[in-house]
Design a protein around this motif. Structure first.
Motif, PDB file in Angstrom:
ATOM      1  N   LYS A  31      41.618  57.732   4.814  1.00 30.81           N
ATOM      2  CA  LYS A  31      40.381  57.646   4.048  1.00 30.81           C
ATOM      3  C   LYS A  31      40.331  58.750   3.001  1.00 30.81           C
ATOM      4  N   ASN A  32      40.409  58.345   1.731  1.00 27.34           N
ATOM      5  CA  ASN A  32      40.220  59.262   0.618  1.00 27.34           C
ATOM      6  C   ASN A  32      39.622  58.462  -0.533  1.00 27.34           C
ATOM      7  N   CYS A  33      39.459  59.096  -1.683  1.00 25.96           N
ATOM      8  CA  CYS A  33      38.804  58.400  -2.798  1.00 25.96           C
ATOM      9  C   CYS A  33      39.553  57.136  -3.201  1.00 25.96           C
ATOM     10  N   ILE A  36      39.184  54.364  -0.173  1.00 28.91           N
ATOM     11  CA  ILE A  36      37.801  53.907  -0.006  1.00 28.91           C
ATOM     12  C   ILE A  36      37.352  53.108  -1.228  1.00 28.91           C
ATOM     13  N   ALA A  37      37.745  53.555  -2.423  1.00 29.77           N
ATOM     14  CA  ALA A  37      37.376  52.820  -3.635  1.00 29.77           C
ATOM     15  C   ALA A  37      37.969  51.415  -3.614  1.00 29.77           C
ATOM     16  N   GLU A  38      39.224  51.302  -3.225  1.00 32.34           N
ATOM     17  CA  GLU A  38      39.848  49.982  -3.144  1.00 32.34           C
ATOM     18  C   GLU A  38      39.145  49.121  -2.108  1.00 32.34           C
ATOM     19  N   TRP A  39      38.859  49.701  -0.942  1.00 33.91           N
ATOM     20  CA  TRP A  39      38.182  48.986   0.137  1.00 33.91           C
ATOM     21  C   TRP A  39      36.785  48.536  -0.290  1.00 33.91           C
ATOM     22  N   ASP A  42      35.894  48.668  -5.852  1.00 42.22           N
ATOM     23  CA  ASP A  42      35.987  49.300  -7.166  1.00 42.22           C
ATOM     24  C   ASP A  42      37.374  49.049  -7.762  1.00 42.22           C
ATOM     25  N   ARG A  43      37.458  49.084  -9.092  1.00 41.54           N
ATOM     26  CA  ARG A  43      38.733  48.826  -9.762  1.00 41.54           C
ATOM     27  C   ARG A  43      39.619  50.065  -9.798  1.00 41.54           C
ATOM     28  N   THR A  44      39.005  51.261  -9.795  1.00 41.14           N
ATOM     29  CA  THR A  44      39.744  52.525  -9.804  1.00 41.14           C
ATOM     30  C   THR A  44      38.967  53.516  -8.929  1.00 41.14           C
ATOM     31  N   PRO A  45      39.568  54.664  -8.574  1.00 42.40           N
ATOM     32  CA  PRO A  45      38.847  55.680  -7.787  1.00 42.40           C
ATOM     33  C   PRO A  45      37.978  56.602  -8.629  1.00 42.40           C
ATOM     34  N   ARG A 378      35.257  43.593   4.919  1.00 41.32           N
ATOM     35  CA  ARG A 378      35.417  43.123   3.552  1.00 41.32           C
ATOM     36  C   ARG A 378      36.773  42.438   3.387  1.00 41.32           C
ATOM     37  N   VAL A 379      36.772  41.326   2.682  1.00 38.17           N
ATOM     38  CA  VAL A 379      38.004  40.614   2.342  1.00 38.17           C
ATOM     39  C   VAL A 379      37.962  40.315   0.847  1.00 38.17           C
ATOM     40  N   PHE A 380      38.964  40.766   0.099  1.00 38.09           N
ATOM     41  CA  PHE A 380      38.999  40.561  -1.343  1.00 38.09           C
ATOM     42  C   PHE A 380      40.143  39.617  -1.712  1.00 38.09           C
ATOM     43  N   ASP A 381      40.012  39.021  -2.887  1.00 40.33           N
ATOM     44  CA  ASP A 381      41.025  38.068  -3.325  1.00 40.33           C
ATOM     45  C   ASP A 381      42.296  38.801  -3.766  1.00 40.33           C
ATOM     46  N   PRO A 382      43.408  38.065  -3.918  1.00 39.67           N
ATOM     47  CA  PRO A 382      44.676  38.693  -4.291  1.00 39.67           C
ATOM     48  C   PRO A 382      44.633  39.432  -5.627  1.00 39.67           C
ATOM     49  N   VAL A 383      43.793  38.971  -6.560  1.00 37.55           N
ATOM     50  CA  VAL A 383      43.716  39.635  -7.866  1.00 37.55           C
ATOM     51  C   VAL A 383      43.278  41.094  -7.691  1.00 37.55           C
ATOM     52  N   HIS A 384      42.299  41.320  -6.828  1.00 37.79           N
ATOM     53  CA  HIS A 384      41.827  42.686  -6.578  1.00 37.79           C
ATOM     54  C   HIS A 384      42.946  43.531  -5.971  1.00 37.79           C
ATOM     55  N   GLN A 385      43.634  43.010  -4.975  1.00 48.15           N
ATOM     56  CA  GLN A 385      44.686  43.763  -4.302  1.00 48.15           C
ATOM     57  C   GLN A 385      45.841  44.064  -5.258  1.00 48.15           C
ATOM     58  N   LEU A 386      46.234  43.076  -6.080  1.00 46.15           N
ATOM     59  CA  LEU A 386      47.328  43.291  -7.025  1.00 46.15           C
ATOM     60  C   LEU A 386      46.925  44.269  -8.123  1.00 46.15           C
ATOM     61  N   GLY A 387      45.656  44.227  -8.532  1.00 49.75           N
ATOM     62  CA  GLY A 387      45.177  45.179  -9.521  1.00 49.75           C
ATOM     63  C   GLY A 387      45.309  46.610  -9.040  1.00 49.75           C
ATOM     64  N   TRP A 388      45.000  46.846  -7.775  1.00 43.81           N
ATOM     65  CA  TRP A 388      45.133  48.184  -7.210  1.00 43.81           C
ATOM     66  C   TRP A 388      46.598  48.586  -7.074  1.00 43.81           C
ATOM     67  N   SER A 389      47.456  47.634  -6.778  1.00 40.93           N
ATOM     68  CA  SER A 389      48.886  47.943  -6.711  1.00 40.93           C
ATOM     69  C   SER A 389      49.388  48.433  -8.058  1.00 40.93           C
ATOM     70  N   VAL A 390      48.969  47.763  -9.133  1.00 43.56           N
ATOM     71  CA  VAL A 390      49.363  48.181 -10.483  1.00 43.56           C
ATOM     72  C   VAL A 390      48.798  49.551 -10.809  1.00 43.56           C
ATOM     73  N   TRP A 391      47.527  49.787 -10.461  1.00 51.14           N
ATOM     74  CA  TRP A 391      46.894  51.079 -10.760  1.00 51.14           C
ATOM     75  C   TRP A 391      47.634  52.218 -10.058  1.00 51.14           C
ATOM     76  N   ARG A 392      47.950  52.034  -8.768  1.00 48.28           N
ATOM     77  CA  ARG A 392      48.641  53.081  -8.017  1.00 48.28           C
ATOM     78  C   ARG A 392      50.005  53.379  -8.632  1.00 48.28           C
TER      79      ARG A 392
END
Length: 411
Positions: A31-33, A36-39, A42-45, A378-392
């Protein structure tokens, strides 16, 4: 969350604080910014980092709200305030308060940050009501370093017992009541803390070392010397409280001490029934109390260890990845609130619904698990998860490039 809502001047900060507290209560493995932001969706931390670092709100005011919340729901006329410190191992030297020092978390000297906590322990439950960061002399003697970490230019060094006295005074001055204070040898061996409590008429049972000197009607003795003089008939088998494996039974003896000031003072001695190991406590109360009361207060000290375990395991008390003081105080205060919520729900459920046969009472761990599953999953769609992968990966690429540039410049 409505209790602390008025502390935020902007609705965005208020809503994000709610998301952060829910994230602290989540089942995230880390648990960090970022996580938690992804969970939280949010689009970014950036928003979470802004809440902890730059948003306008006072963590000390929220701390006072947490204290009111805990006392209001867990009120006990015989409550014990338990004080203790815990350390979080850290890398580097820029994080506020960090230096090489002993921490019980690691069991050795490590590069660590240490904080002192005050836990309210009553019959219905326990939770933290205050916190103070221990700032070593290596920091207070360097104003530039303090300023860079968000501490005031005139930050003065304070020992852990001084921080404890500050927190107890703040708690009592707020109009709350506590009959007793408990702590380990770090606090029991400090005469200024004991005097401050006696002046307020607050009883204490504080652990002391075997070499601690006390005064009886005969003369001064070291605690271990007095223990050898206790006759067999003076020892009593008593429980210091219920643990995970049932009652914790020890042999106990008490010796009256002399002092010209008003009040009752004793040396309490605990003997392990298996190993014979002895522990010693300096005791004070405005009026004489039975041995069973002193034993109960001494046993309450373990509540702070339970808080550290559940606060870190369930509410991420130790997972703050921040460097400045304001960010640290905001994170741990919201973590205290998250843990207090679990403790209050647990106490209320025990009162409302008797535990059926064949089940143990609801624990904070089980309440968190049910809360996650039934309320905040919470369950988010693949677009949200892939967006966070790109951001990281983009952030990590920038960090890697900066690292290589620094290495090249040094070469």
């Amino acid at each position: 969350m409505s209790r602390i809502a008025g502390r935020f001047t902007r609705v965005e900060s208020r809503r994000r604080a709610r998301k952060l507290v829910l994230g602290l209560l989540s089942d995230l493995p880390r648990k960090n910014c970022w996580t938690i932001a992804e969970w939280a969706g949010d689009r970014t931390p950036d928003g979470m980092q802004h809440l902890l670092g730059r948003a306008k709100w006072d963590a000390d005011q929220v701390r006072d709200d947490v204290s009111d919340y805990v006392v209001g729901h867990l009120h006990d006329d015989e409550a014990v305030l338990v004080v203790d410190e815990t350390g979080d191992v850290k890398k580097g030297t820029d994080t506020v308060g960090v230096q090489r020092q002993y921490t019980g978390t690691a069991g050795r000297i490590e590069n660590a940050q240490v904080a002192v906590y005050l836990v309210y322990a009553g019959r219905r439950g326990h939770a933290a009501v205050n916190r103070e960061l221990y700032v070593p002399r290596s920091w207070t003697s360097d104003p530039d370093r303090c300023r860079a970490a968000g501490l005031g230019d005139k930050t003065e060094f304070a020992t852990k017992p001084e921080l404890a006295a500050r927190m107890v005074t703040r708690f009592l001055d707020a109009g709350h009541q506590a009959a007793w204070v408990a702590g380990d040898e770090v606090y029991g061996g400090n005469p200024r803390l004991r005097t401050a409590l006696e002046e307020r008429g607050t009883g204490y049972v504080l652990a002391v070392a075997c070499s601690h000197e006390v005064t009886t009607g005969a003369r001064k003795f070291h605690a271990d010397t007095l223990a050898r003089k206790v006759p067999k008939r003076a020892w009593q088998k008593l429980s210091s409280g219920v643990g995970a494996k049932g009652h914790r039974f020890y042999d106990w003896a008490v010796i009256d001490l002399t002092d010209p000031l008003p009040g009752s003072r004793q040396l309490l001695i605990r003997r392990n029934r298996s190993t014979g190991e002895l522990a010693y406590y300096r005791c004070y109360s405005p009026a004489a109390v039975p041995l069973t009361t002193l034993v109960r207060v001494a046993g309450s000290r373990w509540r702070v260890e339970e808080f550290f375990q559940s606060g870190k395991g369930l509410a991420a008390l130790d997972e703050h990845q921040v460097r400045r003081y304001s960010s640290w105080s905001r994170w741990v205060t919201l973590a205290m609130l998250a843990h207090a919520f679990l403790a209050v729900v647990r106490a209320n459920e025990h009162d409302r619904h008797p535990t059926p046969d064949g089940l143990i009472p609801l624990t904070c761990n089980e309440i968190q698990r049910l809360f996650i599953t039934l309320v905040i999953q919470r369950v988010f769609d693949p677009v949200h998860q892939l967006g966070w992968s790109v951001w990281r990966r983009r952030h990590q690429a920038r960090s890697q490039t900066s690292h290589y540039r620094r290495q090249a410049a040094q070469a």
